[in-house]
Design a protein around this motif. Structure first.
Motif, PDB file in Angstrom:
ATOM      1  N   MET A  49     -27.161  -4.227  43.843  1.00  0.00           N
ATOM      2  CA  MET A  49     -27.801  -5.120  42.887  1.00  0.00           C
ATOM      3  C   MET A  49     -26.789  -5.460  41.793  1.00  0.00           C
ATOM      4  SD  MET A  49     -30.717  -5.337  44.304  1.00  0.00           S
ATOM      5  CE  MET A  49     -31.626  -6.270  43.108  1.00  0.00           C
ATOM      6  N   THR A  50     -26.767  -6.742  41.393  1.00  0.00           N
ATOM      7  CA  THR A  50     -25.842  -7.180  40.357  1.00  0.00           C
ATOM      8  C   THR A  50     -26.510  -8.214  39.458  1.00  0.00           C
ATOM      9  OG1 THR A  50     -23.677  -8.174  39.903  1.00  0.00           O
ATOM     10  CG2 THR A  50     -24.840  -8.949  41.868  1.00  0.00           C
ATOM     11  N   VAL A  61     -22.363  -3.738  39.166  1.00  0.00           N
ATOM     12  CA  VAL A  61     -23.463  -3.360  40.056  1.00  0.00           C
ATOM     13  C   VAL A  61     -24.327  -2.295  39.385  1.00  0.00           C
ATOM     14  CG1 VAL A  61     -22.201  -3.956  42.151  1.00  0.00           C
ATOM     15  CG2 VAL A  61     -22.106  -1.613  41.309  1.00  0.00           C
ATOM     16  N   TYR A  62     -25.576  -2.223  39.822  1.00  0.00           N
ATOM     17  CA  TYR A  62     -26.557  -1.321  39.216  1.00  0.00           C
ATOM     18  C   TYR A  62     -27.253  -0.492  40.288  1.00  0.00           C
ATOM     19  CZ  TYR A  62     -25.898  -4.314  35.194  1.00  0.00           C
ATOM     20  OH  TYR A  62     -25.342  -5.010  34.151  1.00  0.00           O
ATOM     21  N   GLY A  63     -27.798   0.670  39.846  1.00  0.00           N
ATOM     22  CA  GLY A  63     -28.612   1.502  40.726  1.00  0.00           C
ATOM     23  C   GLY A  63     -27.833   2.366  41.697  1.00  0.00           C
ATOM     24  N   VAL A  64     -26.548   2.598  41.434  1.00  0.00           N
ATOM     25  CA  VAL A  64     -25.738   3.454  42.303  1.00  0.00           C
ATOM     26  C   VAL A  64     -24.970   4.471  41.457  1.00  0.00           C
ATOM     27  CG1 VAL A  64     -25.467   1.717  44.111  1.00  0.00           C
ATOM     28  CG2 VAL A  64     -23.783   1.836  42.295  1.00  0.00           C
ATOM     29  N   GLY A  65     -24.694   5.613  42.045  1.00  0.00           N
ATOM     30  CA  GLY A  65     -23.909   6.638  41.364  1.00  0.00           C
ATOM     31  C   GLY A  65     -24.677   7.377  40.293  1.00  0.00           C
ATOM     32  N   TRP A  71     -18.571  -0.883  38.703  1.00  0.00           N
ATOM     33  CA  TRP A  71     -17.888  -2.115  39.101  1.00  0.00           C
ATOM     34  C   TRP A  71     -17.364  -1.998  40.522  1.00  0.00           C
ATOM     35  CZ3 TRP A  71     -17.691  -6.216  35.715  1.00  0.00           C
ATOM     36  CH2 TRP A  71     -18.083  -5.942  34.400  1.00  0.00           C
ATOM     37  N   VAL A  72     -17.529  -3.065  41.304  1.00  0.00           N
ATOM     38  CA  VAL A  72     -17.040  -3.134  42.677  1.00  0.00           C
ATOM     39  C   VAL A  72     -16.118  -4.344  42.774  1.00  0.00           C
ATOM     40  CG1 VAL A  72     -17.703  -3.543  45.094  1.00  0.00           C
ATOM     41  CG2 VAL A  72     -19.092  -2.045  43.660  1.00  0.00           C
TER      42      VAL A  72
END
Length: 147
Positions: A49-50, A61-65, A71-72
């Motif tokens: 999600m971005t 990006v959001y909702g990870v880690g 940032w990707v």
């Protein structure tokens, strides 16, 4: 990236996907630089999600880690879900096409070109790009090999 349905208007997050070689992973960095700490890694094909914020070729990006985002590098992000191909294609470019390290990236070293009529294994396709056994190339230069 496609709109994320059911989200509050103020969030305005969109869905994108990670496109890399099968079995590969992409780092989610704390800041938009390769010098920054990796928060986590995403697998090829993962949904992300971005909000579309970008900086120096990186997308937020959001909702990870553990920290809920990062940032990707944009060269590994596509707006349509990658389609698994897993078959042999033939290059139909008039001369040759450059194999890239990522979408729109620099040429790979060692085997930088695919010539007209040459076969290549294709793993994934999305957003007009193909992930091949030699690198990333525009999918318009490929046709399914009938043999």
């Amino acid at each position: 990236c496609g709109s994320a349905g059911g989200r509050a208007a103020e969030e305005r997050l969109a869905t994108c996907w990670v496109m890399c070689k099968p079995g590969g992973q992409v780092h989610v960095r704390r800041r938009p630089t390769t010098d920054s700490k990796s928060e986590t890694q995403l697998d090829c094909g993962d949904e992300i999600m971005t909000d579309g914020t970008s900086e120096n070729g990186w997308i937020r990006v959001y909702g990870v880690g553990e920290n809920g985002g990062g940032w990707v590098y944009v060269g590994y992000v596509v707006t349509e879900k990658p389609q698994v191909v897993g078959s042999r294609y033939v290059c139909v470019a008039k001369k040759q096409v450059a194999c890239r390290r990522w979408i729109g990236g620099p040429q790979v070293e060692g085997h930088p070109w695919i010539r007209n009529g040459e076969n290549v294994d294709v793993f994934l396709m999305a957003d007009g790009w193909a992930v091949t056994n030699r690198g990333y190339i525009k999918s318009e230069w490929l046709e399914s090999d009938p043999e």
